[in-house]
Write an enzyme that holds these catalytic residues in place. Structure first.
Site, PDB file in Angstrom:
ATOM      1  N   PRO A   1      -1.924   6.084  17.957  1.00 30.64           N
ATOM      2  CA  PRO A   1      -2.001   5.391  16.660  1.00 30.64           C
ATOM      3  C   PRO A   1      -2.043   6.335  15.451  1.00 30.64           C
ATOM      4  O   PRO A   1      -2.201   5.886  14.325  1.00 30.64           O
ATOM      5  CB  PRO A   1      -3.301   4.579  16.769  1.00 30.64           C
ATOM      6  CG  PRO A   1      -4.078   5.183  17.865  1.00 30.64           C
ATOM      7  CD  PRO A   1      -3.144   5.944  18.756  1.00 30.64           C
TER       8      PRO A   1
ATOM      9  N   HIS B   1       0.837  -1.186   0.000  1.00 32.88           N
ATOM     10  CA  HIS B   1       0.000   0.000   0.000  1.00 32.88           C
ATOM     11  C   HIS B   1       0.873   1.237   0.000  1.00 32.88           C
ATOM     12  O   HIS B   1       1.741   1.361   0.858  1.00 32.88           O
ATOM     13  CB  HIS B   1      -0.883  -0.013   1.255  1.00 32.88           C
ATOM     14  CG  HIS B   1      -2.064   0.868   1.130  1.00 32.88           C
ATOM     15  ND1 HIS B   1      -1.953   2.227   1.015  1.00 32.88           N
ATOM     16  CD2 HIS B   1      -3.373   0.590   1.088  1.00 32.88           C
ATOM     17  CE1 HIS B   1      -3.159   2.748   0.909  1.00 32.88           C
ATOM     18  NE2 HIS B   1      -4.046   1.777   0.948  1.00 32.88           N
TER      19      HIS B   1
ATOM     20  N   LYS C   1       2.655   3.571  14.304  1.00 34.31           N
ATOM     21  CA  LYS C   1       4.040   3.155  14.566  1.00 34.31           C
ATOM     22  C   LYS C   1       4.170   2.117  15.688  1.00 34.31           C
ATOM     23  O   LYS C   1       5.229   1.505  15.832  1.00 34.31           O
ATOM     24  CB  LYS C   1       4.898   4.365  14.958  1.00 34.31           C
ATOM     25  CG  LYS C   1       5.003   5.450  13.909  1.00 34.31           C
ATOM     26  CD  LYS C   1       5.827   5.014  12.725  1.00 34.31           C
ATOM     27  CE  LYS C   1       6.103   6.178  11.793  1.00 34.31           C
ATOM     28  NZ  LYS C   1       6.348   5.769  10.434  1.00 34.31           N
TER      29      LYS C   1
ATOM     30  N   TYR D   1       6.727   8.585   7.196  1.00 28.75           N
ATOM     31  CA  TYR D   1       5.501   7.779   7.219  1.00 28.75           C
ATOM     32  C   TYR D   1       5.816   6.289   7.119  1.00 28.75           C
ATOM     33  O   TYR D   1       5.197   5.472   7.787  1.00 28.75           O
ATOM     34  CB  TYR D   1       4.629   8.229   6.048  1.00 28.75           C
ATOM     35  CG  TYR D   1       3.172   7.830   6.119  1.00 28.75           C
ATOM     36  CD1 TYR D   1       2.417   8.056   7.261  1.00 28.75           C
ATOM     37  CD2 TYR D   1       2.538   7.262   5.015  1.00 28.75           C
ATOM     38  CE1 TYR D   1       1.074   7.714   7.311  1.00 28.75           C
ATOM     39  CE2 TYR D   1       1.201   6.918   5.053  1.00 28.75           C
ATOM     40  CZ  TYR D   1       0.484   7.147   6.197  1.00 28.75           C
ATOM     41  OH  TYR D   1      -0.843   6.810   6.244  1.00 28.75           O
TER      42      TYR D   1
ATOM     43  N   TYR E   1      -7.434  10.490   5.042  1.00 26.85           N
ATOM     44  CA  TYR E   1      -7.410  11.344   6.228  1.00 26.85           C
ATOM     45  C   TYR E   1      -8.284  12.547   5.915  1.00 26.85           C
ATOM     46  O   TYR E   1      -7.966  13.309   5.001  1.00 26.85           O
ATOM     47  CB  TYR E   1      -5.996  11.845   6.521  1.00 26.85           C
ATOM     48  CG  TYR E   1      -4.998  10.773   6.910  1.00 26.85           C
ATOM     49  CD1 TYR E   1      -5.099  10.112   8.131  1.00 26.85           C
ATOM     50  CD2 TYR E   1      -3.928  10.453   6.068  1.00 26.85           C
ATOM     51  CE1 TYR E   1      -4.167   9.151   8.503  1.00 26.85           C
ATOM     52  CE2 TYR E   1      -2.990   9.498   6.432  1.00 26.85           C
ATOM     53  CZ  TYR E   1      -3.117   8.849   7.649  1.00 26.85           C
ATOM     54  OH  TYR E   1      -2.191   7.899   8.014  1.00 26.85           O
TER      55      TYR E   1
HETATM   56  P1  RFL Z   1       0.541  -5.912  23.133  1.00 23.73           P
HETATM   57  O1  RFL Z   1       0.163  -6.225  21.755  1.00 23.73           O
HETATM   58  O2  RFL Z   1      -0.384  -5.070  23.953  1.00 23.73           O
HETATM   59  O3  RFL Z   1       0.805  -7.281  23.890  1.00 23.73           O
HETATM   60  C1  RFL Z   1       1.024  -7.316  25.288  1.00 23.73           C
HETATM   61  C2  RFL Z   1       0.647  -8.701  25.780  1.00 23.73           C
HETATM   62  O4  RFL Z   1       0.974  -8.809  27.160  1.00 23.73           O
HETATM   63  C3  RFL Z   1      -0.076  -9.473  27.852  1.00 23.73           C
HETATM   64  N1  RFL Z   1       0.025  -9.074  29.263  1.00 23.73           N
HETATM   65  C4  RFL Z   1       0.436  -9.892  30.254  1.00 23.73           C
HETATM   66  N2  RFL Z   1       0.784 -11.200  30.241  1.00 23.73           N
HETATM   67  C5  RFL Z   1       1.167 -11.758  31.425  1.00 23.73           C
HETATM   68  N3  RFL Z   1       1.187 -11.060  32.607  1.00 23.73           N
HETATM   69  C6  RFL Z   1       0.828  -9.762  32.649  1.00 23.73           C
HETATM   70  N4  RFL Z   1       0.861  -9.100  33.793  1.00 23.73           N
HETATM   71  C7  RFL Z   1       0.427  -9.125  31.430  1.00 23.73           C
HETATM   72  N5  RFL Z   1       0.033  -7.864  31.117  1.00 23.73           N
HETATM   73  C8  RFL Z   1      -0.217  -7.858  29.810  1.00 23.73           C
HETATM   74  C9  RFL Z   1      -1.330  -8.987  27.146  1.00 23.73           C
HETATM   75  O5  RFL Z   1      -2.423  -9.869  27.355  1.00 23.73           O
HETATM   76  C10 RFL Z   1      -0.854  -8.954  25.692  1.00 23.73           C
HETATM   77  O6  RFL Z   1      -1.087 -10.197  25.039  1.00 23.73           O
HETATM   78  O7  RFL Z   1       1.967  -5.169  23.220  1.00 23.73           O
HETATM   79  P2  RFL Z   1       3.231  -5.197  22.198  1.00 23.73           P
HETATM   80  O8  RFL Z   1       3.654  -6.607  21.917  1.00 23.73           O
HETATM   81  O9  RFL Z   1       4.187  -4.253  22.782  1.00 23.73           O
HETATM   82  O10 RFL Z   1       2.653  -4.623  20.811  1.00 23.73           O
HETATM   83  C11 RFL Z   1       2.250  -3.284  20.706  1.00 23.73           C
HETATM   84  C12 RFL Z   1       1.134  -3.172  19.660  1.00 23.73           C
HETATM   85  O11 RFL Z   1       0.093  -4.078  19.998  1.00 23.73           O
HETATM   86  C13 RFL Z   1       0.588  -1.741  19.574  1.00 23.73           C
HETATM   87  O12 RFL Z   1       1.644  -0.803  19.634  1.00 23.73           O
HETATM   88  C14 RFL Z   1      -0.180  -1.494  18.267  1.00 23.73           C
HETATM   89  O13 RFL Z   1      -1.347  -2.270  18.219  1.00 23.73           O
HETATM   90  C15 RFL Z   1      -0.517  -0.012  18.107  1.00 23.73           C
HETATM   91  N6  RFL Z   1      -1.356   0.246  16.919  1.00 23.73           N
HETATM   92  C16 RFL Z   1      -0.805   0.283  15.659  1.00 23.73           C
HETATM   93  N7  RFL Z   1       0.528   0.082  15.494  1.00 23.73           N
HETATM   94  C17 RFL Z   1       1.069   0.070  14.244  1.00 23.73           C
HETATM   95  O14 RFL Z   1       2.296  -0.090  14.128  1.00 23.73           O
HETATM   96  N8  RFL Z   1       0.298   0.235  13.104  1.00 23.73           N
HETATM   97  C18 RFL Z   1      -1.052   0.441  13.189  1.00 23.73           C
HETATM   98  O15 RFL Z   1      -1.717   0.537  12.148  1.00 23.73           O
HETATM   99  C19 RFL Z   1      -1.653   0.474  14.515  1.00 23.73           C
HETATM  100  N9  RFL Z   1      -2.988   0.646  14.666  1.00 23.73           N
HETATM  101  C20 RFL Z   1      -2.736   0.409  17.074  1.00 23.73           C
HETATM  102  C21 RFL Z   1      -3.532   0.614  15.920  1.00 23.73           C
HETATM  103  C22 RFL Z   1      -3.342   0.381  18.338  1.00 23.73           C
HETATM  104  C23 RFL Z   1      -4.699   0.568  18.458  1.00 23.73           C
HETATM  105  N10 RFL Z   1      -5.254   0.556  19.761  1.00 23.73           N
HETATM  106  C24 RFL Z   1      -6.069  -0.484  20.211  1.00 23.73           C
HETATM  107  C25 RFL Z   1      -4.640   1.408  20.761  1.00 23.73           C
HETATM  108  C26 RFL Z   1      -4.895   0.787  16.037  1.00 23.73           C
HETATM  109  C27 RFL Z   1      -5.491   0.785  17.313  1.00 23.73           C
HETATM  110  C28 RFL Z   1      -6.975   0.995  17.426  1.00 23.73           C
END
Ligand code: RFL
Length: 406
Positions: free
Chosen positions: A308, A87, A312, A403, A216
């Site tokens: 978000p 994309h 990143k 980006y 956007y």
């Molecule tokens: P995660 O994915 O939150 O995983 C953390 C894991 O830890 C577990 N956990 C525990 N396990 C054991 N003991 C505990 N005490 C624990 N506490 C927590 C949880 O259950 C979970 O499984 O963190 P990680 O690996 O650092 O990954 C980060 C990403 O998930 C996050 O930054 C992204 O989703 C942000 N984000 C986006 N990032 C992008 O690079 N591109 C995107 O297009 C993008 N879109 C988004 C997003 C985040 C969003 N939200 C929900 C804030 C869109 C949205 C709507």
């Protein structure tokens, strides 16, 4: 907390210890686990949720080229190669009209790869388990102790409620912003925090994308965004007042508001469909400094939360996990601790650049609260920023580089 303060926790060194205990099975924890496993480092992943819930969390979708390269060089890219879609164009809609940026052409010729985060997590889990990796679902880490000593420990509440103490050489907190890693930091650790004062209603619609670009739209009623996830699923965002409940608006209201803010009457209708997920996301950012405290390392959202707005977060999580993974291999397999010593500094440089761009995107797309400020002045600045992006080749190159960069 020390071991003696959790008397019920029992340690069975045979099965409960590992050189590296990884807390959290998101993108960060699973990329790290796979790298360690492939280099023969003894590790265990602790995940408080059940497997289906981990694999069902729809979040990110836009992976930058560096993330794809990390996955590729660590043999973790099978799913992306098969199902990821390239994309490279985004479209801005404003009161003055619309313009498109072919950021793939403007940048280094590299696009985003659209691949839903939950598919990536499922791939990483399959790979880790196929390789013989150890993981405990339903195991919640409740404390990290002795991080300053040679054998830190993680107290874990297992699925059956049994507390278990897991000893390690290193602990990698990949457990997000509310995890045990952050709660276990020494009092001196700095947390730089910013609440941007803006919230988004994040929606996942069972509907094909309505335009062949990331959309956007800057509108007096608030920002609206459109991002393809697959041929049948589209993510939409609607800026909403902080404190809005996710179910406050009916589906009809949501589609009406999206059509209005995306200026569908001028630029073409949106393809609607059932809204299958909704969540309100408050745009917040924070950074922990440093990312290492003795034997405890923070990775991904645990290290830094990023709004978000520039997509990143998951990309930073993968980048940091790779840096830490290879540094741990250097230390544990080759006896060379130098890369571990540089982990925090290296990652923070990437994190702050991503934070800066993400904040720039927020200021481009929203009217930010500024009590007592001149809102018309701020609005004019925002339109000047958009006009520069529309008209200035150097502004466009800068945008494209940031980006898809990390
Ligand atoms: P995660 O994915 O939150 O995983 C953390 C894991 O830890 C577990 N956990 C525990 N396990 C054991 N003991 C505990 N005490 C624990 N506490 C927590 C949880 O259950 C979970 O499984 O963190 P990680 O690996 O650092 O990954 C980060 C990403 O998930 C996050 O930054 C992204 O989703 C942000 N984000 C986006 N990032 C992008 O690079 N591109 C995107 O297009 C993008 N879109 C988004 C997003 C985040 C969003 N939200 C929900 C804030 C869109 C949205 C709507």
């Amino acid at each position: 907390m020390t071991e003696s303060e959790s008397p019920e926790a029992v340690c069975d060194p045979g099965s409960d210890s590992a050189d590296v205990v990884i807390v959290g099975a998101g993108p960060a924890g699973l990329v790290l686990g796979n790298i360690l496993l492939s280099h023969g480092v003894d590790c265990v992943v602790l995940e408080r949720a059940a497997r289906d819930s981990v694999e069902g969390r729809a979040r990110a979708g836009f992976l930058v080229p560096h993330t794809v390269r990390v996955l590729e060089r660590n043999g973790l890219d099978t799913g992306i190669r098969r199902r990821g879609r390239e994309h490279g164009v985004c479209e801005f809609r404003t009161e003055d009209g619309r313009f498109r940026l072919d950021y793939r052409l403007l940048g280094r010729g590299e696009p985003h790869t659209v691949y839903p985060q939950h598919d990536l997590v499922a791939d990483l889990l399959d790979r880790y388990l196929d390789g013989g990796g150890r993981i405990r679902f339903g195991a919640e880490a409740v404390a990290v102790s002795d991080a300053d000593g040679p054998t830190p420990a993680v107290t874990v509440r297992e699925a059956d409620g049994r507390p278990v103490l897991r000893r390690a050489r290193y602990v990698a907190a990949c457990d997000g912003r509310h995890g045990v890693g952050r709660r276990s930091l020494p009092p001196g650790a700095a947390r730089h925090h910013r609440d941007h004062g803006v919230s988004w209603l994040g929606l996942l619609a069972e509907a094909p994308p309505s335009l062949d670009a990331v959309g956007y739209s800057v509108h007096p009623r608030g920002f609206a965004g459109h991002m393809a996830r697959s041929a049948d699923i589209t993510r939409y965002y609607l800026q909403c007042a902080p404190g809005t409940r996710a179910d406050a608006w009916s589906d009809d209201h949501v589609w009406g508001e999206l059509a209005l803010r995306m200026r569908a009457s001028a630029y073409g209708p949106l393809v609607s469909g059932p809204i299958v997920r909704r969540a309100v996301v408050d745009l917040e950012s924070d950074v922990i400094e440093p990312l290492r405290h003795g034997s405890l390392f923070l990775v991904g959202d645990a290290a830094a939360l990023i709004s978000p707005s520039a997509a990143k977060g998951a990309n930073l999580a993968v980048l940091e996990a790779e840096i830490l993974g290879h540094a741990l291999v250097d230390d544990l397999v080759h006896g060379d601790p130098r890369a571990l010593d540089r982990y925090s500094e290296r990652c923070l440089a990437h994190i702050w650049r991503a934070q800066e761009f993400s904040r720039w995107m927020i200021r481009l797309l929203h009217e930010l609260p500024d009590p007592g400020g001149d809102s018309l002045f701020r609005e004019r600045l925002r339109y000047a920023r958009l006009a520069a992006l529309r008209d200035s080749a150097s502004a466009q190159h800068w945008f494209a580089e940031n980006y898809v960069g990390i």
